[in-house]
Design a protein around this motif. Structure first.
Motif, PDB file in Angstrom:
ATOM      1  N   GLU A  61     -20.437 -24.594   9.259  1.00  0.00           N
ATOM      2  CA  GLU A  61     -20.233 -22.976   8.943  1.00  0.00           C
ATOM      3  C   GLU A  61     -21.778 -22.753   8.378  1.00  0.00           C
ATOM      4  OE1 GLU A  61     -16.854 -20.572   7.212  1.00  0.00           O
ATOM      5  OE2 GLU A  61     -18.209 -20.809   5.310  1.00  0.00           O
ATOM      6  N   GLN A  62     -22.522 -21.647   8.911  1.00  0.00           N
ATOM      7  CA  GLN A  62     -23.632 -21.239   8.507  1.00  0.00           C
ATOM      8  C   GLN A  62     -23.665 -19.796   8.111  1.00  0.00           C
ATOM      9  OE1 GLN A  62     -26.166 -21.717  11.726  1.00  0.00           O
ATOM     10  NE2 GLN A  62     -26.996 -23.804  11.250  1.00  0.00           N
ATOM     11  N   VAL A  63     -24.261 -19.250   7.208  1.00  0.00           N
ATOM     12  CA  VAL A  63     -24.589 -18.040   6.616  1.00  0.00           C
ATOM     13  C   VAL A  63     -26.001 -17.811   6.829  1.00  0.00           C
ATOM     14  CG1 VAL A  63     -24.751 -16.243   4.994  1.00  0.00           C
ATOM     15  CG2 VAL A  63     -22.682 -18.029   5.139  1.00  0.00           C
ATOM     16  N   TYR A  64     -26.211 -16.587   7.806  1.00  0.00           N
ATOM     17  CA  TYR A  64     -27.812 -16.278   8.147  1.00  0.00           C
ATOM     18  C   TYR A  64     -27.975 -14.794   8.087  1.00  0.00           C
ATOM     19  CZ  TYR A  64     -25.848 -14.997  12.549  1.00  0.00           C
ATOM     20  OH  TYR A  64     -25.389 -14.281  13.646  1.00  0.00           O
ATOM     21  N   VAL A  65     -29.112 -14.356   7.706  1.00  0.00           N
ATOM     22  CA  VAL A  65     -29.457 -13.118   7.341  1.00  0.00           C
ATOM     23  C   VAL A  65     -30.329 -12.590   8.657  1.00  0.00           C
ATOM     24  CG1 VAL A  65     -30.810 -11.480   5.895  1.00  0.00           C
ATOM     25  CG2 VAL A  65     -29.424 -13.500   4.940  1.00  0.00           C
TER      26      VAL A  65
END
Length: 216
Positions: A119-123
């Motif tokens: 799982e990744q969180v990116y902006v």
């Protein structure tokens, strides 16, 4: 975003690229008539020998070479490192935020042998807005040649592709990132402009990370 986020440039998107650089999880080449040393080598096992001469020259110079359009992309980079080091970096899912563009966190949430889900969180930074997104990506590893990936969950209609690792010499490797992406966004030209910038940045970042590991 690309496989590790998730990772060509058409003429009508050039006006977007200057203002959107450094967004989203990611070359315009001058013509040359001179065959590169890799082309002249022409070895049957050389993965670069079949590429156009201008792409070979760009790869030898250290550039990331991006081709494709409208969600169908291939990006390549040549790194000075052994295959084992390249594999280590491309499968370091828990640490992608340390070198993937715009990724602020990344962690494995499922581990079943050669299949990982991370799982990744990116902006996303684009002109007047900043947006945070979360995605889950499944990776299937075929050591030491290829890592296939596909979207499990996230704000895209679809995402799938592969990282391919092709040795050129004992300490030189061609990394190829192929990806097919379909956004939910209505303004697809804007999305693809952002994505293309990020994909080039991604390959440059991977090259830097791999070569740093190689000299440790």
């Amino acid at each position: 975003m690309s496989s590790g986020l998730a990772v060509f440039v058409t003429p009508h998107l050039q006006k977007h690229r200057r203002s959107l650089a450094g967004s989203l999880p990611a070359i315009a080449l001058g013509a040359t008539l001179v065959l590169s040393p890799l082309a002249l080598a022409g070895a049957a096992n050389n993965p670069i020998a079949s590429l156009p001469a201008q792409e070979q020259a760009a790869l030898e110079s250290g550039a990331a070479v991006l081709t494709g359009r409208e969600g169908q992309y291939t990006c390549r980079v040549l790194v000075n490192a052994p295959v084992a080091t390249v594999w280590k970096v491309l499968t370091d899912y828990d640490n992608f935020e340390n070198f993937y563009p715009n990724v602020v966190s990344s962690q494995i949430v499922e581990n079943k042998g050669n299949r990982k889900v991370f799982e990744q969180v990116y902006v996303i930074n684009a002109l007047i807005f900043t947006k945070e997104e979360r995605v889950r990506i499944a990776a299937t590893e075929t050591y030491p040649k290829q890592i296939d990936f596909s979207l499990v969950q996230g704000d895209l209609n679809s995402l799938k592709g592969a990282w391919r690792i092709d040795p050129v010499a004992s300490d030189r490797v061609l990394i190829t990132h192929q990806v097919s992406v379909v956004p939910k966004d209505k303004d697809r030209a804007l999305f693809y402009g952002i994505y293309e910038d990020t994909l080039e940045n991604l390959l440059r970042s991977v090259k830097q990370q791999v070569e740093q590991y190689a000299v440790r």
